[in-house]
Design a protein around this motif. Structure first.
Motif, PDB file in Angstrom:
ATOM      1  N   ALA A 277       0.779  -1.243   0.000  1.00 36.14           N
ATOM      2  CA  ALA A 277       0.000   0.000   0.000  1.00 36.14           C
ATOM      3  C   ALA A 277       0.810   1.292   0.000  1.00 36.14           C
ATOM      4  O   ALA A 277       0.319   2.320  -0.463  1.00 36.14           O
ATOM      5  N   ASP A 278       2.028   1.269   0.522  1.00 37.39           N
ATOM      6  CA  ASP A 278       2.689   2.546   0.802  1.00 37.39           C
ATOM      7  C   ASP A 278       4.186   2.459   0.542  1.00 37.39           C
ATOM      8  O   ASP A 278       4.852   1.530   1.018  1.00 37.39           O
ATOM      9  N   SER A 279       4.719   3.414  -0.201  1.00 40.18           N
ATOM     10  CA  SER A 279       6.156   3.505  -0.418  1.00 40.18           C
ATOM     11  C   SER A 279       6.793   4.389   0.653  1.00 40.18           C
ATOM     12  O   SER A 279       6.097   5.031   1.442  1.00 40.18           O
ATOM     13  N   GLY A 280       8.120   4.427   0.681  1.00 36.83           N
ATOM     14  CA  GLY A 280       8.812   5.218   1.696  1.00 36.83           C
ATOM     15  C   GLY A 280      10.032   5.918   1.136  1.00 36.83           C
ATOM     16  O   GLY A 280      10.546   5.556   0.067  1.00 36.83           O
ATOM     17  N   GLU A 281      10.510   6.928   1.876  1.00 35.17           N
ATOM     18  CA  GLU A 281      11.691   7.698   1.480  1.00 35.17           C
ATOM     19  C   GLU A 281      12.510   8.062   2.700  1.00 35.17           C
ATOM     20  O   GLU A 281      11.957   8.285   3.790  1.00 35.17           O
ATOM     21  N   VAL A 282      13.816   8.159   2.524  1.00 33.64           N
ATOM     22  CA  VAL A 282      14.672   8.706   3.574  1.00 33.64           C
ATOM     23  C   VAL A 282      14.273  10.156   3.832  1.00 33.64           C
ATOM     24  O   VAL A 282      14.009  10.918   2.899  1.00 33.64           O
ATOM     25  N   GLY A 283      14.216  10.525   5.109  1.00 29.52           N
ATOM     26  CA  GLY A 283      13.970  11.921   5.477  1.00 29.52           C
ATOM     27  C   GLY A 283      12.528  12.262   5.764  1.00 29.52           C
ATOM     28  O   GLY A 283      12.244  13.361   6.253  1.00 29.52           O
ATOM     29  N   ARG A 284      11.599  11.342   5.467  1.00 29.40           N
ATOM     30  CA  ARG A 284      10.191  11.616   5.731  1.00 29.40           C
ATOM     31  C   ARG A 284       9.742  10.980   7.053  1.00 29.40           C
ATOM     32  O   ARG A 284       8.566  11.031   7.405  1.00 29.40           O
ATOM     33  N   GLY A 285      10.684  10.385   7.756  1.00 31.14           N
ATOM     34  CA  GLY A 285      10.360   9.727   9.012  1.00 31.14           C
ATOM     35  C   GLY A 285      10.595  10.626  10.214  1.00 31.14           C
ATOM     36  O   GLY A 285      10.486  11.851  10.133  1.00 31.14           O
ATOM     37  N   ASN A 286      10.968  10.017  11.319  1.00 30.32           N
ATOM     38  CA  ASN A 286      11.148  10.744  12.568  1.00 30.32           C
ATOM     39  C   ASN A 286      12.380  11.645  12.507  1.00 30.32           C
ATOM     40  O   ASN A 286      13.314  11.400  11.752  1.00 30.32           O
ATOM     41  N   LYS A 287      12.342  12.683  13.323  1.00 28.93           N
ATOM     42  CA  LYS A 287      13.468  13.608  13.405  1.00 28.93           C
ATOM     43  C   LYS A 287      14.554  13.028  14.316  1.00 28.93           C
ATOM     44  O   LYS A 287      14.431  11.916  14.826  1.00 28.93           O
ATOM     45  N   ALA A 288      15.588  13.805  14.553  1.00 31.41           N
ATOM     46  CA  ALA A 288      16.746  13.296  15.286  1.00 31.41           C
ATOM     47  C   ALA A 288      16.411  12.890  16.721  1.00 31.41           C
ATOM     48  O   ALA A 288      17.135  12.099  17.325  1.00 31.41           O
ATOM     49  N   ASN A 289      15.319  13.418  17.286  1.00 32.60           N
ATOM     50  CA  ASN A 289      14.924  13.019  18.642  1.00 32.60           C
ATOM     51  C   ASN A 289      13.827  11.960  18.611  1.00 32.60           C
ATOM     52  O   ASN A 289      13.142  11.728  19.595  1.00 32.60           O
ATOM     53  N   ARG A 290      13.618  11.335  17.424  1.00 27.42           N
ATOM     54  CA  ARG A 290      12.795  10.143  17.247  1.00 27.42           C
ATOM     55  C   ARG A 290      11.293  10.391  17.235  1.00 27.42           C
ATOM     56  O   ARG A 290      10.504   9.441  17.286  1.00 27.42           O
ATOM     57  N   VAL A 291      10.883  11.644  17.181  1.00 26.76           N
ATOM     58  CA  VAL A 291       9.481  11.979  16.971  1.00 26.76           C
ATOM     59  C   VAL A 291       9.392  13.087  15.924  1.00 26.76           C
ATOM     60  O   VAL A 291      10.405  13.672  15.517  1.00 26.76           O
ATOM     61  N   ILE A 292       8.175  13.367  15.492  1.00 23.41           N
ATOM     62  CA  ILE A 292       7.920  14.467  14.568  1.00 23.41           C
ATOM     63  C   ILE A 292       6.989  15.433  15.286  1.00 23.41           C
ATOM     64  O   ILE A 292       5.865  15.068  15.632  1.00 23.41           O
ATOM     65  N   SER A 293       7.469  16.643  15.539  1.00 19.60           N
ATOM     66  CA  SER A 293       6.696  17.615  16.322  1.00 19.60           C
ATOM     67  C   SER A 293       6.506  18.899  15.526  1.00 19.60           C
ATOM     68  O   SER A 293       7.348  19.808  15.590  1.00 19.60           O
ATOM     69  N   PRO A 294       5.404  19.021  14.784  1.00 18.41           N
ATOM     70  CA  PRO A 294       5.157  20.246  14.013  1.00 18.41           C
ATOM     71  C   PRO A 294       5.040  21.488  14.881  1.00 18.41           C
ATOM     72  O   PRO A 294       5.179  22.603  14.380  1.00 18.41           O
ATOM     73  N   SER A 295       4.796  21.317  16.176  1.00 16.95           N
ATOM     74  CA  SER A 295       4.683  22.455  17.084  1.00 16.95           C
ATOM     75  C   SER A 295       6.048  23.047  17.438  1.00 16.95           C
ATOM     76  O   SER A 295       6.114  24.111  18.060  1.00 16.95           O
ATOM     77  N   ARG A 296       7.113  22.390  17.075  1.00 16.74           N
ATOM     78  CA  ARG A 296       8.479  22.835  17.406  1.00 16.74           C
ATOM     79  C   ARG A 296       9.235  23.174  16.114  1.00 16.74           C
ATOM     80  O   ARG A 296       8.851  22.740  15.019  1.00 16.74           O
TER      81      ARG A 296
END
Length: 401
Positions: A277-296
């Motif tokens: 169902a889904d492809s992937g790419e480097v860089g679209r995953g978690n940030k360096a602290n292992r989460v993705i926080s659009p508020s920061r």
């Protein structure tokens, strides 16, 4: 160095005191996370190969990669693979030293196969094809590595880190780790490694939307799927309530529809949506602290797969979070800390053009001379130990996804 360290008080509401917050975590088997972790592992193992064969790490970057989804036929009780996934591995590497060829392509494929075998229970050799698009590093970039004592920056970049984790970030990270734990998998073998957790905090209420790829060989029927889903939801909700004082509301696999039969449930053959169902790419995953926080705040560089001794997109990405954490823990009076690190291609990695530290003081008070001095000491100490930090990246002591 102190003339390149800047401290600026930021007068704003810290993230944990704001009414709204969004946090995301893509788990081990998510296609984007697979790309990040596989290519980072290749970079690390390639660095070790360079050290063994040449005495020093050579120029390479392994951060331009796509995992192309395969095709499956899902079936209650166990489906089948119709078309394997394809990992397209790209970017640049040093392929020869003094006229001697190094088997970089074969090495990359072998390392990737090993990663899949160790991390995804149901992905076997025949389930992934490999396409190599690794070019030869340019002479100018390779020249950076002729002097191993003072590597020059591989790029012009600015990276940012922050501390501490908010309650929302901790819960979202902890939730994915719980679902992908050995304990959870033993209790719920139908749960695949492809897990995504999205958290939305509104005041003291935390809404958790969880996607879990079910492994169809462990699901007997539509009724069995929804029974297992309810059981997982109960376990997840209970875990969340124990982990945080926030009021938890959780949901799993929100696209499910009992009226659509097998097309209304989230089934996979291999435990990852990349099987169909889904492809992937480097860089679209978690940030360096292992989460993705659009508020920061966030930098634009992917951390995974970059050279661990010369690419500041990797080094500063991780170090900015480390410095922010040390400042927050060791300098009293700060609610939140942001650290920006900036350098220019060709400049020494351990001598950035600027490090900007932006604390949010408690009650918006004035920052003191003592606090500034402590910050300068922490930043300077980290820069002086840059070689040691890079060795930790190389030895995987610092988690990056």
């Amino acid at each position: 160095m102190s003339d390149k360290i800047f401290v600026e008080t930021v007068r704003t509401t810290p993230t944990f005191k704001k009414r709204f917050e969004f946090v995301e975590r893509k788990g081990l088997g998510h296609p984007d996370t697979i790309c990040d972790l596989v290519m980072n592992k290749i970079s690390i193992e390639l660095s070790k190969l360079y050290l063994k064969e040449t005495g020093m790490i050579q120029h390479h970057n392994m951060d331009k990669t796509m995992l192309v989804a395969g095709q499956t036929e899902n079936k209650f009780g166990g489906g089948k693979i119709l078309k394997p996934m394809k990992l397209v591995m790209g970017d640049r590497a040093t392929t020869s030293i003094d006229g001697r060829q190094l088997p970089i392509g074969d090495f990359a494929i072998t390392t990737a196969k090993s990663w899949f075998e160790k991390n995804l229970r149901y992905v076997k050799d025949e389930h992934v094809e490999y396409q190599l698009e690794l070019g030869k590093s340019s002479g100018q970039l390779r020249s950076i590595f002729k002097s191993p004592k003072s590597f020059a920056s591989n790029d012009t970049s600015v990276l940012v880190g922050y501390a501490p984790y908010t309650e929302t970030e901790s819960v979202v990270l902890g939730m994915e780790q719980y679902i992908n734990s050995k304990k959870f998998k033993a209790e719920f073998p139908a749960s695949g490694e492809d897990v995504k957790v999205m958290g939305f905090r509104n005041g003291d209420c935390l809404d958790l939307t969880v996607a879990i790829a079910f492994v169809d060989s462990f699901v007997d029927s539509q009724n069995d799927y929804f029974k297992k889903k309810r059981q997982m939801l109960d376990a997840i909700t209970e875990f969340g309530k124990k982990k945080t004082p926030l009021r938890i509301h959780a949901a799993i696999n929100c696209l499910d529809d009992e009226r659509k039969g097998i097309d209304g449930v989230y089934l996979t053959v291999l435990g990852t949506s990349a099987d169909n169902a889904d492809s992937g790419e480097v860089g679209r995953g978690n940030k360096a602290n292992r989460v993705i926080s659009p508020s920061r705040p966030a930098g634009a560089e992917a951390i995974a797969g970059k050279n661990p001794v010369s690419h500041i997109g990797k080094i500063y990405n991780a170090m900015s979070f480390k410095i922010a954490d040390e400042v927050h823990k060791n300098v009293m009076g700060f609610d939140e800390v942001f650290v920006w690190m900036y350098n220019v291609i060709g400049m020494p990695v351990n001598d950035p053009k600027a490090v900007v530290v932006q604390p949010i003081t408690k009650n918006n008070s004035e920052i003191t001379t003592s606090q500034i001095n402590q910050i300068n000491e922490i930043v300077s100490s980290n820069l002086e130990k840059m070689d040691e930090f890079c060795k930790k990246l190389l030895s995987e002591q610092i988690e990056i996804a």
